[in-house]
Write a protein that holds these residues in place. Sequence first.
Motif, PDB file in Angstrom:
ATOM      1  N   VAL A  31       0.865  -1.178   0.000  1.00 31.92           N
ATOM      2  CA  VAL A  31       0.000   0.000   0.000  1.00 31.92           C
ATOM      3  C   VAL A  31       0.902   1.229   0.000  1.00 31.92           C
ATOM      4  CG1 VAL A  31      -1.952  -1.075   1.161  1.00 31.92           C
ATOM      5  CG2 VAL A  31      -0.175  -0.012   2.519  1.00 31.92           C
ATOM      6  N   ALA A  32       0.383   2.315  -0.519  1.00 28.64           N
ATOM      7  CA  ALA A  32       1.173   3.541  -0.604  1.00 28.64           C
ATOM      8  C   ALA A  32       1.357   4.136   0.791  1.00 28.64           C
ATOM      9  CB  ALA A  32       0.476   4.538  -1.516  1.00 28.64           C
ATOM     10  N   ASN A  33       2.597   4.436   1.126  1.00 25.35           N
ATOM     11  CA  ASN A  33       2.927   5.054   2.399  1.00 25.35           C
ATOM     12  C   ASN A  33       4.079   6.022   2.135  1.00 25.35           C
ATOM     13  OD1 ASN A  33       3.681   5.763   4.950  1.00 25.35           O
ATOM     14  ND2 ASN A  33       3.910   3.671   5.714  1.00 25.35           N
ATOM     15  N   PRO A  34       3.884   7.312   2.357  1.00 27.51           N
ATOM     16  CA  PRO A  34       4.947   8.286   2.075  1.00 27.51           C
ATOM     17  C   PRO A  34       6.233   8.023   2.855  1.00 27.51           C
ATOM     18  CG  PRO A  34       2.861   9.407   2.441  1.00 27.51           C
ATOM     19  CD  PRO A  34       2.637   7.961   2.770  1.00 27.51           C
ATOM     20  N   GLN A  35       6.147   7.263   3.949  1.00 30.20           N
ATOM     21  CA  GLN A  35       7.325   6.984   4.769  1.00 30.20           C
ATOM     22  C   GLN A  35       8.391   6.185   4.018  1.00 30.20           C
ATOM     23  OE1 GLN A  35       7.852   8.232   7.862  1.00 30.20           O
ATOM     24  NE2 GLN A  35       5.979   9.371   7.496  1.00 30.20           N
ATOM     25  N   ILE A  36       8.006   5.435   2.978  1.00 28.81           N
ATOM     26  CA  ILE A  36       9.008   4.631   2.277  1.00 28.81           C
ATOM     27  C   ILE A  36       9.992   5.508   1.505  1.00 28.81           C
ATOM     28  CG2 ILE A  36       7.555   2.580   2.119  1.00 28.81           C
ATOM     29  CD1 ILE A  36       7.054   3.222  -0.800  1.00 28.81           C
ATOM     30  N   LEU A  37       9.632   6.760   1.261  1.00 29.20           N
ATOM     31  CA  LEU A  37      10.534   7.680   0.552  1.00 29.20           C
ATOM     32  C   LEU A  37      11.399   8.499   1.507  1.00 29.20           C
ATOM     33  CD1 LEU A  37       8.112   8.998  -2.215  1.00 29.20           C
ATOM     34  CD2 LEU A  37       9.886   7.264  -2.430  1.00 29.20           C
ATOM     35  N   ARG A  38      11.275   8.232   2.789  1.00 27.74           N
ATOM     36  CA  ARG A  38      11.989   9.005   3.805  1.00 27.74           C
ATOM     37  C   ARG A  38      13.505   8.965   3.613  1.00 27.74           C
ATOM     38  NH1 ARG A  38       9.685   7.166   8.760  1.00 27.74           N
ATOM     39  NH2 ARG A  38      10.627   5.217   8.160  1.00 27.74           N
ATOM     40  N   LEU A  51      14.252  14.109   0.192  1.00 27.89           N
ATOM     41  CA  LEU A  51      13.114  14.285  -0.711  1.00 27.89           C
ATOM     42  C   LEU A  51      12.007  15.129  -0.078  1.00 27.89           C
ATOM     43  CD1 LEU A  51      12.033  13.432  -3.499  1.00 27.89           C
ATOM     44  CD2 LEU A  51      10.896  11.553  -2.360  1.00 27.89           C
ATOM     45  N   ASN A  52      11.790  14.967   1.229  1.00 30.65           N
ATOM     46  CA  ASN A  52      10.708  15.728   1.868  1.00 30.65           C
ATOM     47  C   ASN A  52      10.979  17.227   1.914  1.00 30.65           C
ATOM     48  OD1 ASN A  52      12.668  15.766   3.832  1.00 30.65           O
ATOM     49  ND2 ASN A  52      11.328  15.058   5.478  1.00 30.65           N
ATOM     50  N   GLN A  53      12.222  17.648   1.639  1.00 27.62           N
ATOM     51  CA  GLN A  53      12.536  19.077   1.560  1.00 27.62           C
ATOM     52  C   GLN A  53      12.441  19.599   0.133  1.00 27.62           C
ATOM     53  OE1 GLN A  53      16.299  19.872   3.434  1.00 27.62           O
ATOM     54  NE2 GLN A  53      15.684  18.887   5.339  1.00 27.62           N
ATOM     55  N   LEU A  54      12.340  18.682  -0.823  1.00 34.19           N
ATOM     56  CA  LEU A  54      12.254  19.076  -2.231  1.00 34.19           C
ATOM     57  C   LEU A  54      10.842  18.966  -2.797  1.00 34.19           C
ATOM     58  CD1 LEU A  54      15.408  17.277  -3.676  1.00 34.19           C
ATOM     59  CD2 LEU A  54      15.120  19.707  -3.250  1.00 34.19           C
ATOM     60  N   ALA A  55      10.012  18.141  -2.177  1.00 39.79           N
ATOM     61  CA  ALA A  55       8.702  17.878  -2.770  1.00 39.79           C
ATOM     62  C   ALA A  55       7.715  17.442  -1.692  1.00 39.79           C
ATOM     63  CB  ALA A  55       8.828  16.777  -3.823  1.00 39.79           C
ATOM     64  N   SER A  56       6.442  17.567  -2.041  1.00 37.11           N
ATOM     65  CA  SER A  56       5.407  17.011  -1.163  1.00 37.11           C
ATOM     66  C   SER A  56       5.032  15.639  -1.699  1.00 37.11           C
ATOM     67  CB  SER A  56       4.185  17.929  -1.113  1.00 37.11           C
ATOM     68  OG  SER A  56       3.542  17.939  -2.368  1.00 37.11           O
ATOM     69  N   VAL A  57       4.792  14.720  -0.794  1.00 39.01           N
ATOM     70  CA  VAL A  57       4.429  13.357  -1.173  1.00 39.01           C
ATOM     71  C   VAL A  57       3.025  13.091  -0.653  1.00 39.01           C
ATOM     72  CG1 VAL A  57       5.040  10.922  -1.014  1.00 39.01           C
ATOM     73  CG2 VAL A  57       6.845  12.649  -1.017  1.00 39.01           C
ATOM     74  N   THR A  58       2.111  12.779  -1.578  1.00 37.39           N
ATOM     75  CA  THR A  58       0.726  12.520  -1.199  1.00 37.39           C
ATOM     76  C   THR A  58       0.311  11.140  -1.687  1.00 37.39           C
ATOM     77  OG1 THR A  58      -0.044  13.606  -3.210  1.00 37.39           O
ATOM     78  CG2 THR A  58       0.060  14.959  -1.224  1.00 37.39           C
ATOM     79  N   VAL A  59      -0.840  10.677  -1.172  1.00 34.59           N
ATOM     80  CA  VAL A  59      -1.378   9.373  -1.540  1.00 34.59           C
ATOM     81  C   VAL A  59      -2.767   9.584  -2.145  1.00 34.59           C
ATOM     82  CG1 VAL A  59      -1.944   7.068  -0.693  1.00 34.59           C
ATOM     83  CG2 VAL A  59      -0.145   8.390   0.420  1.00 34.59           C
ATOM     84  N   PRO A  60      -2.836   9.784  -3.477  1.00 30.81           N
ATOM     85  CA  PRO A  60      -4.141  10.015  -4.098  1.00 30.81           C
ATOM     86  C   PRO A  60      -4.998   8.742  -4.202  1.00 30.81           C
ATOM     87  CG  PRO A  60      -2.441  10.023  -5.763  1.00 30.81           C
ATOM     88  CD  PRO A  60      -1.754   9.908  -4.437  1.00 30.81           C
ATOM     89  N   GLU A  61      -4.338   7.588  -4.287  1.00 30.58           N
ATOM     90  CA  GLU A  61      -5.030   6.304  -4.361  1.00 30.58           C
ATOM     91  C   GLU A  61      -4.316   5.327  -3.426  1.00 30.58           C
ATOM     92  OE1 GLU A  61      -5.419   4.886  -8.409  1.00 30.58           O
ATOM     93  OE2 GLU A  61      -5.430   6.950  -9.121  1.00 30.58           O
ATOM     94  N   ALA A  62      -4.922   4.179  -3.184  1.00 30.92           N
ATOM     95  CA  ALA A  62      -4.388   3.227  -2.222  1.00 30.92           C
ATOM     96  C   ALA A  62      -2.982   2.737  -2.568  1.00 30.92           C
ATOM     97  CB  ALA A  62      -5.316   2.029  -2.086  1.00 30.92           C
ATOM     98  N   ARG A  63      -2.670   2.601  -3.848  1.00 32.13           N
ATOM     99  CA  ARG A  63      -1.368   2.071  -4.231  1.00 32.13           C
ATOM    100  C   ARG A  63      -0.560   3.038  -5.086  1.00 32.13           C
ATOM    101  NH1 ARG A  63      -2.698  -3.374  -6.673  1.00 32.13           N
ATOM    102  NH2 ARG A  63      -0.800  -2.874  -7.776  1.00 32.13           N
ATOM    103  N   VAL A  64      -0.812   4.329  -4.949  1.00 30.51           N
ATOM    104  CA  VAL A  64      -0.099   5.331  -5.755  1.00 30.51           C
ATOM    105  C   VAL A  64       0.428   6.438  -4.836  1.00 30.51           C
ATOM    106  CG1 VAL A  64      -0.312   7.041  -7.599  1.00 30.51           C
ATOM    107  CG2 VAL A  64      -1.533   4.879  -7.773  1.00 30.51           C
ATOM    108  N   LEU A  65       1.702   6.774  -5.031  1.00 33.80           N
ATOM    109  CA  LEU A  65       2.287   7.937  -4.371  1.00 33.80           C
ATOM    110  C   LEU A  65       2.466   9.019  -5.421  1.00 33.80           C
ATOM    111  CD1 LEU A  65       5.110   6.415  -2.151  1.00 33.80           C
ATOM    112  CD2 LEU A  65       3.005   7.465  -1.379  1.00 33.80           C
TER     113      LEU A  65
END
Length: 181
Positions: A31-38, A51-65
């Motif tokens: 499932v999509a979790n923004p924490q995996i890009l930490r 990455l969190n200082q360069l962009a916002s990471v959102t979860v528009p769908e269950a399996r999409v970041l």
Amino acid sequence: MANAILESAKTRMEKAGQALQHQLGNIRAGVANPQILRSVTAEYYGAETPLNQLASVTVPEARVLLVTPFDKTALKAIEQAIFASDLGLTPANDGSVIRLVIPALTEETRKDLAKEVKAEAEKSKVAVRNIRRDALDAAKKEEISEDELRKLEKDIQVVTDDGIKNIESIASEKEKELLTI
């Protein structure tokens, strides 16, 4: 001083639980979790930037970041950083945002990840036991009566048991997340 030893042990054990949660956040569960890009960093104006200082990471769908850079010129660097990371995700760049589709996990992969969760939990339990040992050593160095020492040892063991229960609940929650389809 005995309370200080007990409080120090309790605080350190809580931190061991938080470290486990942090570590388990890196394990993707299908499932999509923004924490995996930490852990991803990209080169931005010559410096490695999280990455969190360069962009916002959102979860528009269950399996999409959805990665939306604050500065569009960083889009290519972010895409390359995600591709180069060991996450196993392929970024899809549409010119303004990057989409990351999280692949569904196979049954075998789920079981392997559950084993990894158990291994991480065991490491955290060892850390808690080491904290207990340190606290008991500090208690024995104190100038207190034998009765107070025994009471302090029992209190340290209660705090240790609570720390291990916390770790087990964190691990079982993550395992349940991994094994549910």
